[in-house]
Write a protein that holds these residues in place. Sequence first.
Motif, PDB file in Angstrom:
ATOM      1  N   GLU A 184       0.807  -1.223   0.000  1.00 57.28           N
ATOM      2  CA  GLU A 184       0.000   0.000   0.000  1.00 57.28           C
ATOM      3  C   GLU A 184       0.841   1.275   0.000  1.00 57.28           C
ATOM      4  O   GLU A 184       0.444   2.301   0.515  1.00 57.28           O
ATOM      5  N   SER A 185       2.021   1.186  -0.582  1.00 56.82           N
ATOM      6  CA  SER A 185       2.850   2.371  -0.768  1.00 56.82           C
ATOM      7  C   SER A 185       3.227   2.467  -2.241  1.00 56.82           C
ATOM      8  O   SER A 185       3.161   1.481  -2.967  1.00 56.82           O
ATOM      9  N   LEU A 186       3.615   3.651  -2.669  1.00 59.53           N
ATOM     10  CA  LEU A 186       3.861   3.866  -4.095  1.00 59.53           C
ATOM     11  C   LEU A 186       5.174   3.268  -4.569  1.00 59.53           C
ATOM     12  O   LEU A 186       5.239   2.664  -5.618  1.00 59.53           O
ATOM     13  N   GLY A 187       6.251   3.406  -3.776  1.00 59.33           N
ATOM     14  CA  GLY A 187       7.549   2.943  -4.236  1.00 59.33           C
ATOM     15  C   GLY A 187       8.089   3.855  -5.329  1.00 59.33           C
ATOM     16  O   GLY A 187       7.522   4.895  -5.636  1.00 59.33           O
ATOM     17  N   GLU A 188       9.189   3.467  -5.949  1.00 59.62           N
ATOM     18  CA  GLU A 188       9.777   4.312  -6.986  1.00 59.62           C
ATOM     19  C   GLU A 188       9.086   4.096  -8.321  1.00 59.62           C
ATOM     20  O   GLU A 188       8.777   2.960  -8.706  1.00 59.62           O
ATOM     21  N   ILE A 189       8.840   5.194  -9.024  1.00 54.76           N
ATOM     22  CA  ILE A 189       8.260   5.132 -10.359  1.00 54.76           C
ATOM     23  C   ILE A 189       9.104   5.998 -11.291  1.00 54.76           C
ATOM     24  O   ILE A 189       9.907   6.827 -10.855  1.00 54.76           O
ATOM     25  N   PHE A 190       8.898   5.793 -12.586  1.00 56.39           N
ATOM     26  CA  PHE A 190       9.527   6.620 -13.609  1.00 56.39           C
ATOM     27  C   PHE A 190       8.438   7.305 -14.418  1.00 56.39           C
ATOM     28  O   PHE A 190       7.491   6.650 -14.879  1.00 56.39           O
ATOM     29  N   VAL A 191       8.564   8.611 -14.581  1.00 59.33           N
ATOM     30  CA  VAL A 191       7.715   9.342 -15.516  1.00 59.33           C
ATOM     31  C   VAL A 191       8.511   9.465 -16.805  1.00 59.33           C
ATOM     32  O   VAL A 191       9.611  10.025 -16.816  1.00 59.33           O
ATOM     33  N   LEU A 192       7.974   8.920 -17.889  1.00 56.52           N
ATOM     34  CA  LEU A 192       8.682   8.863 -19.167  1.00 56.52           C
ATOM     35  C   LEU A 192       8.059   9.842 -20.164  1.00 56.52           C
ATOM     36  O   LEU A 192       6.833   9.948 -20.254  1.00 56.52           O
ATOM     37  N   ALA A 193       8.891  10.547 -20.904  1.00 56.79           N
ATOM     38  CA  ALA A 193       8.413  11.470 -21.937  1.00 56.79           C
ATOM     39  C   ALA A 193       9.102  11.143 -23.249  1.00 56.79           C
ATOM     40  O   ALA A 193      10.310  10.869 -23.275  1.00 56.79           O
ATOM     41  N   ALA A 194       8.334  11.155 -24.347  1.00 56.47           N
ATOM     42  CA  ALA A 194       8.902  10.832 -25.657  1.00 56.47           C
ATOM     43  C   ALA A 194       8.285  11.736 -26.718  1.00 56.47           C
ATOM     44  O   ALA A 194       7.068  11.921 -26.764  1.00 56.47           O
ATOM     45  N   ALA A 195       9.155  12.296 -27.560  1.00 54.61           N
ATOM     46  CA  ALA A 195       8.720  13.120 -28.692  1.00 54.61           C
ATOM     47  C   ALA A 195       9.676  12.856 -29.842  1.00 54.61           C
ATOM     48  O   ALA A 195      10.830  13.266 -29.799  1.00 54.61           O
ATOM     49  N   GLY A 196       9.191  12.142 -30.862  1.00 56.48           N
ATOM     50  CA  GLY A 196      10.084  11.740 -31.944  1.00 56.48           C
ATOM     51  C   GLY A 196      11.165  10.831 -31.399  1.00 56.48           C
ATOM     52  O   GLY A 196      10.887   9.873 -30.683  1.00 56.48           O
ATOM     53  N   SER A 197      12.424  11.150 -31.697  1.00 54.28           N
ATOM     54  CA  SER A 197      13.533  10.332 -31.199  1.00 54.28           C
ATOM     55  C   SER A 197      14.023  10.790 -29.828  1.00 54.28           C
ATOM     56  O   SER A 197      14.904  10.163 -29.244  1.00 54.28           O
ATOM     57  N   ASP A 198      13.442  11.877 -29.303  1.00 57.32           N
ATOM     58  CA  ASP A 198      13.878  12.410 -28.018  1.00 57.32           C
ATOM     59  C   ASP A 198      13.111  11.732 -26.887  1.00 57.32           C
ATOM     60  O   ASP A 198      11.885  11.573 -26.948  1.00 57.32           O
ATOM     61  N   ARG A 199      13.841  11.363 -25.841  1.00 55.97           N
ATOM     62  CA  ARG A 199      13.233  10.719 -24.679  1.00 55.97           C
ATOM     63  C   ARG A 199      13.885  11.251 -23.407  1.00 55.97           C
ATOM     64  O   ARG A 199      15.069  11.592 -23.398  1.00 55.97           O
ATOM     65  N   SER A 200      13.093  11.302 -22.342  1.00 57.11           N
ATOM     66  CA  SER A 200      13.655  11.671 -21.041  1.00 57.11           C
ATOM     67  C   SER A 200      12.856  10.977 -19.952  1.00 57.11           C
ATOM     68  O   SER A 200      11.789  10.411 -20.209  1.00 57.11           O
ATOM     69  N   TYR A 201      13.378  11.026 -18.733  1.00 55.65           N
ATOM     70  CA  TYR A 201      12.679  10.408 -17.613  1.00 55.65           C
ATOM     71  C   TYR A 201      12.832  11.246 -16.358  1.00 55.65           C
ATOM     72  O   TYR A 201      13.749  12.064 -16.232  1.00 55.65           O
ATOM     73  N   LEU A 202      11.901  11.045 -15.422  1.00 59.17           N
ATOM     74  CA  LEU A 202      11.966  11.651 -14.108  1.00 59.17           C
ATOM     75  C   LEU A 202      11.697  10.562 -13.088  1.00 59.17           C
ATOM     76  O   LEU A 202      10.724   9.816 -13.214  1.00 59.17           O
ATOM     77  N   ARG A 203      12.571  10.456 -12.085  1.00 61.31           N
ATOM     78  CA  ARG A 203      12.344   9.484 -11.017  1.00 61.31           C
ATOM     79  C   ARG A 203      11.528  10.117  -9.900  1.00 61.31           C
ATOM     80  O   ARG A 203      11.784  11.257  -9.525  1.00 61.31           O
ATOM     81  N   ALA A 204      10.560   9.373  -9.393  1.00 61.80           N
ATOM     82  CA  ALA A 204       9.753   9.854  -8.273  1.00 61.80           C
ATOM     83  C   ALA A 204       9.634   8.754  -7.241  1.00 61.80           C
ATOM     84  O   ALA A 204       9.629   7.562  -7.578  1.00 61.80           O
ATOM     85  N   ARG A 205       9.518   9.145  -5.969  1.00 62.46           N
ATOM     86  CA  ARG A 205       9.550   8.135  -4.896  1.00 62.46           C
ATOM     87  C   ARG A 205       8.310   8.129  -4.013  1.00 62.46           C
ATOM     88  O   ARG A 205       8.034   7.149  -3.364  1.00 62.46           O
ATOM     89  N   SER A 206       7.581   9.234  -3.943  1.00 61.42           N
ATOM     90  CA  SER A 206       6.443   9.247  -3.027  1.00 61.42           C
ATOM     91  C   SER A 206       5.400  10.244  -3.520  1.00 61.42           C
ATOM     92  O   SER A 206       5.637  11.003  -4.448  1.00 61.42           O
ATOM     93  N   TYR A 207       4.228  10.216  -2.921  1.00 59.31           N
ATOM     94  CA  TYR A 207       3.200  11.161  -3.313  1.00 59.31           C
ATOM     95  C   TYR A 207       3.659  12.572  -3.051  1.00 59.31           C
ATOM     96  O   TYR A 207       4.339  12.849  -2.062  1.00 59.31           O
ATOM     97  N   GLY A 208       3.287  13.517  -3.957  1.00 64.78           N
ATOM     98  CA  GLY A 208       3.682  14.901  -3.775  1.00 64.78           C
ATOM     99  C   GLY A 208       2.543  15.853  -4.031  1.00 64.78           C
ATOM    100  O   GLY A 208       1.489  15.461  -4.437  1.00 64.78           O
TER     101      GLY A 208
END
Length: 208
Positions: A184-208
């Motif tokens: 019942e906890s979120l744990g680590e997640i990745f927010v992924l973004a993609a546009a054409g060949s460009d990609r990036s990520y953001l790491r998140a660990r808890s509710y904000g």
Amino acid sequence: PTSITPLVQSEAVIEKSGSLALPVQLVNADTIEVEAYRLNDTQLNAGIYAAQHSIESETFKSSMLPLKTAKVASWIERPKLPKDKPDLYNIPLRQLVQQHGAGTYLLTVGRAGRPVLVQLTDLGITARYDSDKMVVFVTSIATGRPVAGVSVQVMGEGEKLQPAAKTGADGVAVLKAVPLGKDESLGEIFVLAAAGSDRSYLRARSYG
């Protein structure tokens, strides 16, 4: 003695249309052997884990096994700097974007004690989320302006991908809440973004 020290943290973001170079401090390094691994989304965890360990350690060597297929380039830099004094040198990375696309790269840099995980990207990610929804704002790192049409997705535990959403003209995408883990906890997640060949990520660990 010879030393090579990356002047960035183990995870770094470098804007893809900027100088596109990795700054290092060198002492008596006549050559620098560079290896580059371009990581897909499911290889991010392995890349982050590898970047936390010394390249001489058995842990690092074993962590690189699933990333062997991600290797896209290797080359040798010849700095030609004065002897016996620390000096700054920028390892060029533009050719990686030109030949293999923007995105996340794990770099091993000669005798440096650790590898570096770098995002060569123009996609900056900001996310706010709670138990109901996640609001993601994507901007251009170069201009600071919102970026429309970016595919945004969340990768949770077990590298499970949630349904994607696209950013609007305001650079905002709204996604459903990430399911909680077994405890019942979120744990680590990745927010992924993609546009054409460009990609990036953001790491998140808890509710904000």
